[in-house]
Structures are given as structure tokens and as C-alpha cells.
Design an enzyme around this catalytic site. Structure first.
Site, PDB file in Angstrom:
ATOM      1  N   ARG A 108       0.785  -1.228  -0.137  1.00  0.00           N
ATOM      2  CA  ARG A 108      -0.026  -0.067  -0.033  1.00  0.00           C
ATOM      3  C   ARG A 108       0.786   1.142  -0.037  1.00  0.00           C
ATOM      4  O   ARG A 108       1.786   1.593   0.991  1.00  0.00           O
ATOM      5  CB  ARG A 108      -0.862   0.052   1.221  1.00  0.00           C
ATOM      6  CG  ARG A 108      -1.705   1.260   1.419  1.00  0.00           C
ATOM      7  CD  ARG A 108      -2.846   1.175   2.309  1.00  0.00           C
ATOM      8  NE  ARG A 108      -4.186   0.390   1.829  1.00  0.00           N
ATOM      9  CZ  ARG A 108      -5.164   0.501   2.212  1.00  0.00           C
ATOM     10  NH1 ARG A 108      -5.526   1.261   3.193  1.00  0.00           N
ATOM     11  NH2 ARG A 108      -6.243  -0.302   1.791  1.00  0.00           N
ATOM     12  N   HIS A 135      -7.106   0.824  -6.639  1.00  0.00           N
ATOM     13  CA  HIS A 135      -7.311   0.013  -5.646  1.00  0.00           C
ATOM     14  C   HIS A 135      -7.881  -1.366  -6.255  1.00  0.00           C
ATOM     15  O   HIS A 135      -9.071  -1.622  -5.857  1.00  0.00           O
ATOM     16  CB  HIS A 135      -8.272   0.543  -4.596  1.00  0.00           C
ATOM     17  CG  HIS A 135      -8.036  -0.044  -2.967  1.00  0.00           C
ATOM     18  ND1 HIS A 135      -7.435  -1.121  -2.935  1.00  0.00           N
ATOM     19  CD2 HIS A 135      -8.868   0.056  -1.943  1.00  0.00           C
ATOM     20  CE1 HIS A 135      -7.490  -1.454  -1.529  1.00  0.00           C
ATOM     21  NE2 HIS A 135      -8.450  -0.744  -0.983  1.00  0.00           N
ATOM     22  N   GLN A 138      -9.930  -3.924  -4.042  1.00  0.00           N
ATOM     23  CA  GLN A 138     -11.085  -3.447  -3.565  1.00  0.00           C
ATOM     24  C   GLN A 138     -12.250  -3.751  -4.531  1.00  0.00           C
ATOM     25  O   GLN A 138     -13.296  -4.286  -4.475  1.00  0.00           O
ATOM     26  CB  GLN A 138     -11.026  -2.160  -3.196  1.00  0.00           C
ATOM     27  CG  GLN A 138     -12.343  -1.557  -2.809  1.00  0.00           C
ATOM     28  CD  GLN A 138     -13.083  -2.115  -1.193  1.00  0.00           C
ATOM     29  OE1 GLN A 138     -12.106  -2.156  -0.518  1.00  0.00           O
ATOM     30  NE2 GLN A 138     -14.039  -2.528  -1.394  1.00  0.00           N
ATOM     31  N   ASP A 230     -17.417   6.679  -1.736  1.00  0.00           N
ATOM     32  CA  ASP A 230     -15.970   6.618  -0.922  1.00  0.00           C
ATOM     33  C   ASP A 230     -15.977   8.128  -0.273  1.00  0.00           C
ATOM     34  O   ASP A 230     -16.514   8.792  -0.642  1.00  0.00           O
ATOM     35  CB  ASP A 230     -14.890   5.990  -1.927  1.00  0.00           C
ATOM     36  CG  ASP A 230     -13.717   5.984  -1.429  1.00  0.00           C
ATOM     37  OD1 ASP A 230     -13.493   5.785  -0.148  1.00  0.00           O
ATOM     38  OD2 ASP A 230     -12.672   6.056  -2.077  1.00  0.00           O
ATOM     39  N   CYS A 270     -16.508   1.164   0.145  1.00  0.00           N
ATOM     40  CA  CYS A 270     -15.310   0.400   0.377  1.00  0.00           C
ATOM     41  C   CYS A 270     -14.997   0.458   2.136  1.00  0.00           C
ATOM     42  O   CYS A 270     -14.324  -0.402   2.339  1.00  0.00           O
ATOM     43  CB  CYS A 270     -14.231   0.785  -0.516  1.00  0.00           C
ATOM     44  SG  CYS A 270     -13.928   2.437  -0.191  1.00  0.00           S
ATOM     45  N   ARG A 298     -13.743  -8.709   1.086  1.00  0.00           N
ATOM     46  CA  ARG A 298     -12.434  -8.512   1.104  1.00  0.00           C
ATOM     47  C   ARG A 298     -11.687  -9.774   1.410  1.00  0.00           C
ATOM     48  O   ARG A 298     -10.363 -10.259   0.926  1.00  0.00           O
ATOM     49  CB  ARG A 298     -11.837  -7.333   1.890  1.00  0.00           C
ATOM     50  CG  ARG A 298     -12.390  -5.886   1.225  1.00  0.00           C
ATOM     51  CD  ARG A 298     -12.033  -5.711   0.013  1.00  0.00           C
ATOM     52  NE  ARG A 298     -10.522  -5.711  -0.193  1.00  0.00           N
ATOM     53  CZ  ARG A 298      -9.694  -4.685   0.278  1.00  0.00           C
ATOM     54  NH1 ARG A 298     -10.091  -3.455   0.662  1.00  0.00           N
ATOM     55  NH2 ARG A 298      -8.399  -4.740   0.166  1.00  0.00           N
TER      56      ARG A 298
HETATM   57  N1   CP Z   1     -11.481  -0.530   1.882  1.00  0.00           N
HETATM   58  C1   CP Z   1     -10.105  -0.605   2.421  1.00  0.00           C
HETATM   59  O1   CP Z   1      -9.177  -0.610   1.743  1.00  0.00           O
HETATM   60  O2   CP Z   1     -10.181  -0.460   3.633  1.00  0.00           O
HETATM   61  P1   CP Z   1      -8.851  -0.188   4.407  1.00  0.00           P
HETATM   62  O3   CP Z   1      -8.210   1.091   4.191  1.00  0.00           O
HETATM   63  O4   CP Z   1      -9.090  -0.206   6.082  1.00  0.00           O
HETATM   64  O5   CP Z   1      -7.856  -1.395   4.128  1.00  0.00           O
HETATM   65  N1  NVA Z   2     -10.021   6.545  -1.511  1.00  0.00           N
HETATM   66  C1  NVA Z   2      -9.831   5.846  -0.136  1.00  0.00           C
HETATM   67  C2  NVA Z   2      -9.804   4.750  -0.042  1.00  0.00           C
HETATM   68  C3  NVA Z   2      -9.614   3.914   1.140  1.00  0.00           C
HETATM   69  C4  NVA Z   2      -9.844   2.467   1.429  1.00  0.00           C
HETATM   70  C5  NVA Z   2      -8.178   6.444   0.231  1.00  0.00           C
HETATM   71  O1  NVA Z   2      -7.250   6.404  -0.880  1.00  0.00           O
HETATM   72  O2  NVA Z   2      -7.783   7.048   1.015  1.00  0.00           O
END
Ligand code: CP
Ligand code: NVA
Length: 311
Positions: A108, A135, A138, A230, A270, A298
Site C-alpha cells: 500500500r 485499488h 477492492q 467513497d 469500500c 475483502r
Molecule cells: N477498503 C479498504 O481498503 O479499507 P482499509 O483502508 O481499511 O484497508
Molecule cells: N480513497 C480512499 C480509499 C480508502 C480505502 C483512500 O485512498 O484513502
């Protein structure tokens, strides 16, 4: 079925063929059925997955950790303080080192280029667990959830309301591949970039899915079978929060917006959610909210992905 992506990276939904995406959805649903029946195959016996995270996470971190363990493997988490990827140590050096410890790396990151560089220099598969651009993990869970709730995917209308961000991009590309018509309602200045429309068109070549960009969330919601949103301020954009609160006013999935959608429509998010901003708490707990199944999925989709890449 496991092993059909052996050794592959997953940086974008565009890395998957239409068939591979369908196979991941089917494998995720099958692993979920088996798990419900008390059956947990262990194709990752002896494998160790590295979780390399530059940002916080609940679902992604926990689901990959549990997924590796359910499948008979193990996971090692390294957070932002531990590695300092690109700061304490160059990204290519990190890639070369983690390749000596792990069978796959789930990363990440902030800039998408970091997962691209990791994948280029690692000798093990790299999975994008969220970057500024995409993502993909997701989106696989999202389609699994839509399939569970609504049956077939092709021909549906999925409406995304809010920020044209990483989640919106991956969801859209996944819709393109399976033949879902994708409608995005965003305020001016927050639409998905023109490169997204081009990527959507490429991804939709076989399926014939369409992409419609709108301003008005009400117009976008009419007749939708799925309403998705989101957060307005993604991780790393905190300094823009006040400006974004102003720009996104009116882009909330509430019961009035839900009433415009198809009578059988479901709601997805999400998570994490900011209640009273992009969605109301009431809608998140509504009988047509599939959000909690989506969060559970997930886990099953992470299992499918690890089994596909590593088994
Ligand atoms: N939806 C999602 O990716 O959640 P987190 O940021 O908690 O991993
Ligand atoms: N768009 C959000 C998604 C979190 C799962 C971010 O990038 O923070």
C-alpha cells in the site's frame, strides 16, 4: 482453479484479462462457500506474504493477513514507521531485499509509481493494496458482492457518486471488463482523468460496457442497480479537507438519493466511511446496504488472489 495467475503482479485491474477477473470472482465465491461449510484448503502451505504498508489500513491489512493464514501460509506486516520506503531506503533496494524473504509482497503506497518500481525490481509477485491511482483488490471484492446480491453482472448500471479517486478508477475498470455500464457523478474538478475514459474504452472492448461522466448525482442515481461511494478526502489529501467538504456538498448517498435508484438497488462503500459526508449512517445500515458483506468479501477475494498468484 488456483494458480491461474502464478507469479503475476496485480498493479491495476487492467493487468487482468476479462476471463482472469471472472475466474477470481468465481474462486472468491467458491472459497467463501467452502469456508461457510467449514472447509479451508491450504494451498499456501510454506508460503509467506509480506505486507508492506505506507498508509493505515483495517480491511486490506487484516484480510490479507487472515487470508494467508486460512490458506495455510503466513503473513508479516511492515508499517510506515518500520520501512520508510523511498525515504529511509530506496524503493528498488526494498524490492530486492523483500524478494529474498517473501513469496509475494502486498504493498500500500502513496504514489502509484512506487508499486510499479517495486514490481519492476522484485523477483516475487507484487500486489497493489491501494495507490493514489488504483485499488484493484477492492474492486474484486466489489464485483463479488454485486454478483452475490444481484446475480449476473453484465448489463447492470453501477453509479459511483463522489470523488473520482483510486477506488472509482478500479471499480470502473472492473465494470468495463464484465460489461457493467458505469456512471460517475463528481463535482467539477474531481472527475476521473481523461486517461481513465481511454482505459475504460480499452477494458470494455469485448464487453461493450459504457462509461458516463455526470455532474448531477440525482441524474446519475436514477435507475441504478448499485449506488457506490467513497470518502471525499483520501489518505494523503488531508490538507484539502475543507475545500473538499465545500466542493462535495450534495454528493451524499442518503435515503432521498437511494429512492431514485432501481427499487432493488444495493448500496456499496469500500469503507472507512465518514457519516454525514459521502453517506448517511442510516443508508449504511439500510436493508439494501451490502456494505458489510462487501467488507467480508475483502477476505474471500484476498484468498482468491493469493491462491491464484501463489498456489
Ligand atoms: N477498503 C479498504 O481498503 O479499507 P482499509 O483502508 O481499511 O484497508
Ligand atoms: N480513497 C480512499 C480509499 C480508502 C480505502 C483512500 O485512498 O484513502
Amino acid at each position: 482453479m488456483a494458480g491461474f495467475l502464478r507469479g503475476r503482479d496485480l498493479l491495476s485491474i487492467a493487468d487482468l484479462s476479462d476471463r482472469e477477473l471472472e475466474q477470481l470472482l468465481d474462486l472468491g465465491l467458491e472459497l467463501k462457500r467452502q469456508d461457510r461449510g467449514g472447509v479451508r484448503p491450504r494451498p499456501l502451505e510454506g508460503k509467506i506474504v509480506g505486507l508492506l504498508f505506507q498508509k493505515p489500513s483495517l480491511r486490506t491489512r487484516a484480510s490479507f493477513d487472515v487470508a494467508a493464514k486460512h490458506l495455510g501460509g503466513q503473513a508479516v506486516y511492515m508499517g510506515p514507521q518500520e520501512v520508510g520506503m523511498g525515504e529511509r531506503e530506496a524503493v528498488d533496494d526494498v524490492a530486492l531485499v523483500v524478494s529474498r524473504y517473501f513469496d509475494a509482497v502486498v504493498a500500500r503506497v502513496f504514489a502509484h509509481q512506487v508499486v510499479v518500481d517495486l514490481a519492476e525490481h522484485a523477483s516475487v509477485p507484487v500486489v497493489n493494496a491501494l495507490s493514489a491511482d488504483e485499488h484493484p483488490c477492492q474492486a474484486i471484492a466489489d464485483l463479488m458482492t454485486i454478483k452475490e446480491w444481484l446475480g449476473a453482472l453484465a448489463g447492470l448500471r453501477v453509479t459511483y457518486v463522489g470523488d473520482g479517486n483510486n477506488v472509482a478508477a478500479s471499480l470502473g475498470l472492473a465494470c468495463a471488463k464484465v460489461g457493467i455500464h458505469y456512471v460517475c457523478a463528481t463535482p467539477e474538478g474531481y472527475a476521473l482523468p481523461p486517461s481513465f475514459a481511454e482505459a475504460f474504452a480499452r477494458a470494455a472492448t469485448r464487453s461493450g460496457a459504457t462509461y458516463t461522466a455526470l455532474r448531477d448525482p440525482r441524474e446519475a442515481a436514477r435507475g441504478a442497480q448499485v449506488l457506490y461511494t467513497d470518502v471525499w478526502t483520501s489518505m494523503g489529501q488531508e490538507a484539502e479537507r475543507e475545500a473538499r467538504l465545500r466542493a462535495f456538498a450534495g454528493y451524499c448517498i442518503d435515503e432521498d438519493l437511494l429512492a431514485l435508484a432501481d427499487p432493488a438497488a444495493i448500496v456499496l462503500h469500500c469503507l472507512p466511511a465518514h457519516y454525514g459526508e459521502e453517506i448517511t449512517r442510516e443508508v449504511s445500515r439500510h436493508e439494501r446496504s451490502a456494505i458489510w458483506d462487501q467488507a467480508e468479501n475483502r477476505l474471500h477475494s484476498s484468498k482468491a488472489l493469493l491462491a491464484a498468484i501463489l498456489a
